[in-house]
Scaffold this active site. Sequence first.
Site, PDB file in Angstrom:
ATOM      1  N   LYS A 190       6.172   1.726   2.181  1.00 53.80           N
ATOM      2  CA  LYS A 190       5.248   2.478   1.015  1.00 53.80           C
ATOM      3  C   LYS A 190       6.068   3.863   0.811  1.00 53.80           C
ATOM      4  O   LYS A 190       6.148   4.824   1.141  1.00 53.80           O
ATOM      5  CB  LYS A 190       3.825   3.210   1.779  1.00 53.80           C
ATOM      6  CG  LYS A 190       2.760   3.352   0.888  1.00 53.80           C
ATOM      7  CD  LYS A 190       2.432   2.293   0.107  1.00 53.80           C
ATOM      8  CE  LYS A 190       1.292   2.625  -0.874  1.00 53.80           C
ATOM      9  NZ  LYS A 190       0.767   1.317  -1.772  1.00 53.80           N
ATOM     10  N   SER A 387      -1.223  -2.780  -3.710  1.00 57.58           N
ATOM     11  CA  SER A 387      -1.884  -1.709  -3.195  1.00 57.58           C
ATOM     12  C   SER A 387      -3.395  -1.713  -3.612  1.00 57.58           C
ATOM     13  O   SER A 387      -4.150  -2.805  -3.205  1.00 57.58           O
ATOM     14  CB  SER A 387      -1.318  -0.410  -3.423  1.00 57.58           C
ATOM     15  OG  SER A 387      -1.584   0.437  -2.591  1.00 57.58           O
TER      16      SER A 387
END
Length: 588
Positions: A190, A387
Amino acid sequence: MKQFFKFVLASMVAIIISGIIFVILIIAIIASSSDKTVEVDANSVLHIQFTKSIAERTPENPLKDLPFLGLDQDESIGLNDILSNIKKAKNDANIKGIFLDETEIPIGQATAEEIRNALIDFKKSGKFIIAYSEIYTQGFYYLASVADKVYLNPKGIFLFHGFNQQITFMKGALDKLGIEAQIIKVGTYKSAVEPFFLTKMSDANRLQVNSYLGSLYNNFLAGIGKSRKISKDTLFSYANNLKIRFPEDALNFKLVDGLKYKDEVLNELKKRTGIETKDDLKIVELSDYSKSIPNGDDRKKESKNQIAIIYASGEINGGNGDDNTIGSETVSKALREARLDNKVKAVVLRVNSPGGSSLASDVIWREVMLTKKAKPMIVSMGDYAASGGYYIACAADSIFAEPNTITGSIGIFAVLPNMQKFFNDKLGITFDGVKTGKYADLGDVSRPLTAEERAILQNQVDHGYDDFTKAVASGRHKSQTYINSIGQGRVWTGEQAITNGLVDRLGNINDAIKSAANMAKIKNYKLKAYPDQKSFLNKFGLDMSAKMRAHFVKSELGENYKYYDQIKSVTQMMRTPQARLPYDIEIN
């Protein structure tokens, strides 16, 4: 007294001018709103030129054809109209071919893939496609390579050098300002927060970028290779060694079919359509063609059955959204309306989003779950469904993506700035106060987080990630352990996502609609789009000031506008925990 009369006169003039402008606007709206059917002459050519952004659907603006009012700026054409017009032209006897002309193509790769496939389908009719440009970017060439003839200006530019992904790191600037980015995240990959605390890519991020960029490039070379009958290895060698440096190189290596000036291309189009050289070419613009022949199948229009297409495009935030942003309230309401409408037999959720607020994503996910229990629920992914964009998609019965869709990025992060040194050392500002509880000032940017506060926030983000992976595991019928192994914020292409199980099938929005119809066991149906687009008058006052600001900033900053946009995005990230794609991907 003289000053008083001056003010009165000035006020009267302002009122008169405002009244005249208002009357002009009303007349223009009435004139522009009238549905004028465009007559397409025999032996016409459909002119396709993308110089402005492409939205998922064409925004409503009755004044778009009145440039003297300055309201045509940044006007986008919808992918829905582009695809339907190409399909319509395939069966239109008056359209002899398509002219792809000097396209800047400011669109994502999956959008280009859908248009490219529509052009390939168009060629099945036996009609021609001619492409011409003075400057072939890689993005436009990918589209143009399907043409029967690809022409380049003799003095033009042909870019063919491979893909590049560059990330802007801001840690050095933050250090100089005395601002610390306090990072709370879950996910090894991430990397959206890396620009705030690193000066270069982490090893994990470099690994995932190499992986997905390689997948995108492989699809790019494979598509061109198939159209131009050149092997992928040969194309790779051309790019890797920068073989194409001059127009003659593009011709010699068979990437184009000729070096011609535009007048020569227009003459060829006249010849192909049986028009004398001295006469004007019969051209119909893509936007005008929408008004020519009724779109769709008449049998479907007569049917009471409907398939709902719910458009979810842009960053995900709470509240209301529009054509370019996903508001949790707006999309949730659309899902409820489609679910409760007995005429709607199936729902297609069109997702084109890099993510955003994790809370807003969860709100939409809940409505997708409820809708799935009531009727078939299919997701069609656009350029991005990553996401938070994947979060709202994962509960569907089936997920379609293009091979170059960017998806995955299952992870959550939060960024909280510590601006103590900036206030104290740079501005000479200090703070003091009283609080009634130990954590009453949690999140105050004028001081750093304590170890306890950081642990509390990390626990909240961990909890959010656990919810995210549970939702994906449930929707995809996988174990949470497995989802965690392919999650961790890692980005995948649609082609890769087929292999790891995040996506069911490769296909476009029309494939998703056909699948929805099959699941609902209906043959005749009509499409109903959600959410309702705001009327022009409704949007006019709200949009004008924002559009004017954006227009002036863009005109001043030019290509550097993207950095300004990144800074704006940073401020959004600092409000709530985010489930967002690490970066924007551009292929030039």
